[in-house]
Design a protein around this motif. Structure first.
Motif, short mmCIF file in Angstrom:
data_model
loop_
_atom_site.label_atom_id
_atom_site.label_comp_id
_atom_site.label_asym_id
_atom_site.label_seq_id
_atom_site.Cartn_x
_atom_site.Cartn_y
_atom_site.Cartn_z
N ASP A 173 0.84 -1.19 0.00
CA ASP A 173 0.00 0.00 0.00
C ASP A 173 0.88 1.25 0.00
O ASP A 173 1.42 1.65 1.03
CB ASP A 173 -0.91 -0.02 1.23
N ILE A 174 1.02 1.88 -1.18
CA ILE A 174 1.88 3.06 -1.30
C ILE A 174 1.31 4.24 -0.52
O ILE A 174 1.99 5.24 -0.29
CB ILE A 174 2.07 3.41 -2.80
N GLY A 175 0.02 4.14 -0.10
CA GLY A 175 -0.60 5.23 0.66
C GLY A 175 -0.17 5.27 2.12
O GLY A 175 -0.39 6.28 2.81
N LYS A 176 0.44 4.19 2.60
CA LYS A 176 0.94 4.20 3.98
C LYS A 176 2.18 5.10 4.07
O LYS A 176 3.06 5.02 3.20
CB LYS A 176 1.31 2.78 4.42
N PRO A 177 2.28 5.93 5.13
CA PRO A 177 3.44 6.83 5.23
C PRO A 177 4.78 6.11 5.18
O PRO A 177 5.71 6.56 4.51
CB PRO A 177 3.23 7.51 6.60
N GLU A 178 4.88 4.96 5.87
CA GLU A 178 6.15 4.23 5.89
C GLU A 178 6.54 3.75 4.49
O GLU A 178 7.72 3.81 4.11
CB GLU A 178 6.06 3.01 6.83
N VAL A 179 5.55 3.26 3.76
CA VAL A 179 5.82 2.74 2.42
C VAL A 179 6.18 3.88 1.47
O VAL A 179 7.12 3.77 0.67
CB VAL A 179 4.60 1.96 1.87
N PHE A 180 5.46 5.00 1.57
CA PHE A 180 5.75 6.15 0.72
C PHE A 180 7.16 6.68 0.99
O PHE A 180 7.91 6.99 0.06
CB PHE A 180 4.72 7.27 0.97
N ILE A 181 7.52 6.74 2.27
CA ILE A 181 8.86 7.22 2.65
C ILE A 181 9.93 6.26 2.12
O ILE A 181 10.95 6.67 1.57
CB ILE A 181 8.97 7.37 4.18
N GLY A 182 9.68 4.94 2.27
CA GLY A 182 10.64 3.95 1.76
C GLY A 182 10.83 4.08 0.27
O GLY A 182 11.96 4.02 -0.25
N ALA A 183 9.72 4.30 -0.47
CA ALA A 183 9.79 4.47 -1.92
C ALA A 183 10.55 5.74 -2.29
O ALA A 183 11.38 5.75 -3.22
CB ALA A 183 8.38 4.51 -2.50
N PHE A 184 10.27 6.82 -1.56
CA PHE A 184 10.94 8.10 -1.78
C PHE A 184 12.45 7.94 -1.61
O PHE A 184 13.26 8.42 -2.42
CB PHE A 184 10.40 9.12 -0.78
N ILE A 185 12.84 7.25 -0.54
CA ILE A 185 14.26 7.04 -0.27
C ILE A 185 14.89 6.18 -1.36
O ILE A 185 16.04 6.40 -1.77
CB ILE A 185 14.45 6.40 1.12
N GLY A 186 14.13 5.20 -1.87
CA GLY A 186 14.65 4.34 -2.94
C GLY A 186 15.04 5.14 -4.17
O GLY A 186 16.10 4.93 -4.75
N ALA A 187 14.18 6.09 -4.58
CA ALA A 187 14.50 6.94 -5.73
C ALA A 187 15.69 7.84 -5.43
O ALA A 187 16.58 8.04 -6.27
CB ALA A 187 13.28 7.78 -6.12
N MET A 188 15.72 8.38 -4.20
CA MET A 188 16.82 9.28 -3.82
C MET A 188 18.17 8.57 -3.84
O MET A 188 19.17 9.13 -4.32
CB MET A 188 16.55 9.84 -2.42
N VAL A 189 18.21 7.34 -3.35
CA VAL A 189 19.48 6.59 -3.29
C VAL A 189 20.06 6.40 -4.70
O VAL A 189 21.28 6.49 -4.88
CB VAL A 189 19.27 5.23 -2.59
N VAL A 190 19.20 6.18 -5.69
CA VAL A 190 19.67 6.01 -7.06
C VAL A 190 20.42 7.25 -7.53
O VAL A 190 21.51 7.17 -8.11
CB VAL A 190 18.47 5.72 -8.00
N TYR A 191 19.87 8.43 -7.25
CA TYR A 191 20.51 9.67 -7.68
C TYR A 191 21.73 10.01 -6.83
O TYR A 191 22.74 10.49 -7.35
CB TYR A 191 19.49 10.82 -7.64
#
Length: 711
Positions: free
Chosen positions: A530-548
């Motif tokens: 569930d991407i709507g959960k804050p923890e999941v959204f934050i984890g996804a956000f960090i995943g994109a950031m780590v790539v850059y």
């Protein structure tokens, strides 16, 4: 099972015998004159010295990580009892060390053969294009076969040792989860090998180009340039050892991921669904060997790329034919409702993967070859200076992400639907279809890797002929092969990221299966994120950031290491009188040593960012957040890798297009602007871009290994 195991190990023995034959062929060839051997010796010495020092650094890091893996998996599985937890921890830790060791061996062997093939290809060029072509490709084939055979050997052997040979259903089903450490070990070595090699090769290349071509106005591979040997060494450590480790971990991780998915289909296929990826890989090795021996060119005036494409075509056709019988034999079965499995649809998934590999090769060629619009646009933009060259190159790189993403999406959808219709009623039926597509795409891996390693061998051969003062007709042969090698290197980068994209969907699904096991849910059930959960959204956000963040640190590392080279080359031009006149010999070894130290120092920080980030996300935010990190990190990594690979390749060939005489040719203002653009593109296409291939799979194998520790 016995017959299939015999087939797998029979193919491994066959690959070893072919490797021995290829090595004997290469070492029986002439090594050229004394000057050529002297230059080749300097390249060989520098390359092996770098690899030895790099593997020592990686070895220390790997041992530390192995201890962490064992401790983490012990405490993560304590709920199963201390003895069971200790057994799981030991098995995964041992698999990690084995994967790391096999990856290192394959890289070392490939490098050793490459640095002994270059001078022989250069000497073979005196006898014509076909002889040099055969030597270079067969040298590359050693890497391709070593990588795929060692990967197959490691995964198959661990599967049998960890319960696959027991005949007990529960042990057979548990074995794939215990060998995930092998994939992580391969990914771990691959990341640092690709990253360190990429930093080395581009730091040397940038330093040699900016001071040699732009400031001093001397040609590429000119023996007066102190950085030229370091540049030739870099071709090997980046494109041989680095790419070999990259595709080693691709084949290992994707085999393991497909085997884990096969466990969910045990009620239908039994152990055959788990063993299918290994049999498919074995078939691919045999097809690749046959394809290799179809490569020759009787007409010396023809483009050597046509000969390489002929071998690729033969390999592909053989895989398409043999996979029909393999899929029918291993993936026929009966569903619980009495309905027969439609194995033709599963074969269609394999065909989808093979077609996708061809599409990716064509798309990469379109965006990076100077025969087409994108590269020619960049070349034209160079006439108004470096700024317009860079602006146009960035736009081409961004544009080049669109069609690959569309075709990856179409392939995943088709393979998924075919699997779903072939196995109606099974939640993992569609996912297994994508796994089969990945196996199809990687069926030509050995041949693709042979073409990739062909690139640095021919590049080195061109440098050796230039530095040794070989006749013009010999240089013309090596130039043609070098141009062909540049194309193969670009095409294999496209192939690698395409297979990575398919593989990461497969590995993401394997991660969800592991989560279901830990939570005690049936494997055929769904686990939603569930991407709507804050923890999941934050984890996804960090995943994109780590790539850059990773890409930033990798590119900055090239800039730092290149500065050392530039200052050293300028110092030698200034302090050693007679270099420019050819009366004094530059200190090549000094440049090699400087780049080696710089690359090894700079590779640690970006590598550790990738290793630590997903573990912290899983521990602090949970299993679902780690899935979000994995999903979005994969998507961002694939798209950014496409941008960096294709943009960098287009900048490189825009420079070559001008060097052919267009827009003023060499030493014109347009050429100087194109050299600057190529310098910007170099760390994109040879350091950050290829390293992202590994990153997107490494974060998958990390989460698989540490999932028991996630809250």
């Amino acid at each position: 099972m016995g017959a299939y195991i015999a087939l797998i190990y029979g193919v491994i023995v066959f690959a070893i015998l072919v490797i021995i034959g290829l090595v004997r062929f290469i070492f029986s060839q002439e090594k050229g004159n004394e000057k050529m051997q002297e230059i080749a010796g300097a390249i060989r010495e520098g390359a092996m010295a770098f690899l030895n020092r790099q593997y020592k650094t990686i070895g220390i890091l790997a041992l530390i990580v192995a201890v962490i893996i064992i401790i983490a998996n012990y405490f993560g599985n304590l709920s199963k009892g201390s003895s069971q937890a200790a057994s799981i921890a030991f098995h995964i830790g041992f698999a990690f060390i084995t994967g790391a060791l096999c990856s290192a061996i394959s890289g070392y062997l490939g490098m050793y053969i490459a640095v002994n093939s270059n001078v022989r290809a250069a000497a073979g060029a005196r006898k014509g294009l076909n002889r040099a072509l055969q030597i270079a490709l067969r040298g590359g084939a050693v890497t391709g076969l070593a990588v795929t055979a060692l990967s197959l050997l490691g995964v198959a052997t661990l599967f049998l040792l960890y319960g696959g040979a027991s005949g007990k259903e529960n042990l057979i089903k548990e074995a794939p989860s215990l060998i995930v450490g092998f994939g992580f070990g391969a990914s771990f070595v691959a990341l640092f090998a690709q990253l360190g090699g990429g930093i080395y090769t581009k730091a040397a290349d940038v330093g040699a180009d900016l001071v040699g071509k732009v400031e001093a106005g001397i040609p590429e591979d000119d023996p007066r340039n102190p950085a030229v040997v370091a540049d030739l060494v870099g071709d090997n450590v980046g494109d041989c050892a680095g790419r070999g480790a990259d595709l080693f971990e691709s084949t290992a991780a994707e085999n393991i991921g497909a085997m884990i998915l096969g466990v969910a289909l045990y009620p239908v296929f039994g152990w055959k669904g788990i063993l299918f990826p290994l049999v498919a890989r074995a078939i691919g090795i045999v097809s690749s060997v046959i394809g290799l021996f179809f490569v020759n060119t009787k007409d010396e005036s023809k483009d050597p790329m046509k000969a390489l494409n002929k071998g690729y075509f033969v390999t592909t056709i053989l895989n398409l034919l043999v996979l029909i019988f393999v899929v029918k034999a291993m993936l026929s079965g009966e569903l619980p409702n009495g309905q027969k499995v439609n194995w033709w649809l599963l074969y269609g998934s394999a065909v989808t993967g093979i077609i996708l590999s061809y599409i990716f090769v064509w798309l990469t060629d379109f965006y990076t070859s100077y025969h087409y619009r994108p590269v020619q646009e960049i070349a034209k933009a160079s006439t108004t200076g470096p700024a317009t060259n860079i602006i146009t190159g960035m736009s081409v790189g961004m544009e080049s992400t669109a069609l690959p993403v569309i075709f990856i999406s179409i392939a995943i959808y088709i393979a998924y639907k075919l699997g779903q219709h072939a196995l109606p009623g099974f939640a993992n039926g569609g996912l297994y279809g994508t796994a089969i597509a990945t196996m199809g795409m990687l069926s030509t891996c050995a041949y693709i890797l042979a073409m990739d390693t062909f690139g640095p061998i021919t590049d080195n051969a061109g440098g050796i002929t230039e530095m040794s003062g070989a006749p013009e007709e010999v240089r013309n042969v090596t130039d043609r092969l070098d141009a062909c090698g540049n194309t193969t290197k670009a095409l294999t980068k496209g192939y690698a990221i395409g297979s990575a994209a398919l593989a990461t969907f497969l590995l993401f699904s394997a991660y969800l299966d592991e989560v279901k096991k830990i939570l005690g849910r049936p494997l055929e059930s769904w686990f939603s994120v569930d991407i709507g959960k804050p923890e999941v959204f934050i984890g996804a956000f960090i995943g994109a950031m780590v790539v850059y963040l990773f890409s930033s640190t990798a590119i900055r590392a090239v800039g730092r290491a290149a500065q050392y080279v530039i200052l050293e080359v300028r110092r030698q031009f200034k302090e050693i009188p007679g270099i420019m006149e050819g009366r004094a010999k530059p200190d090549y070894a000094k440049c090699v040593d400087i780049v080696t130290k710089g690359a090894l120092k700079e590779m640690v920080v970006p590598g550790m960012i990738v290793v630590i980030a997903p573990i912290l996300v899983g521990i602090l935010l949970g299993k679902e957040a780690a899935a979000g990190f994995l999903m979005i990190g994969t998507i961002a990594g694939v798209i950014l890798a496409l941008f960096l690979n294709n943009g960098g390749g287009a900048w490189d060939n825009a420079k070559k297009f001008i060097e052919l005489g267009n827009y003023g040719g060499k030493r014109s203002d347009a050429h100087k602007a194109a050299v600057v653009g190529d310098t910007v593109g170099d760390p994109c296409k040879d350091t950050a871009g290829p390293s992202l291939h590994v990153l997107v799979k490494l974060i998958s194998t990390i989460t698989l290994v540490f999932v028991s520790l996630f809250r």
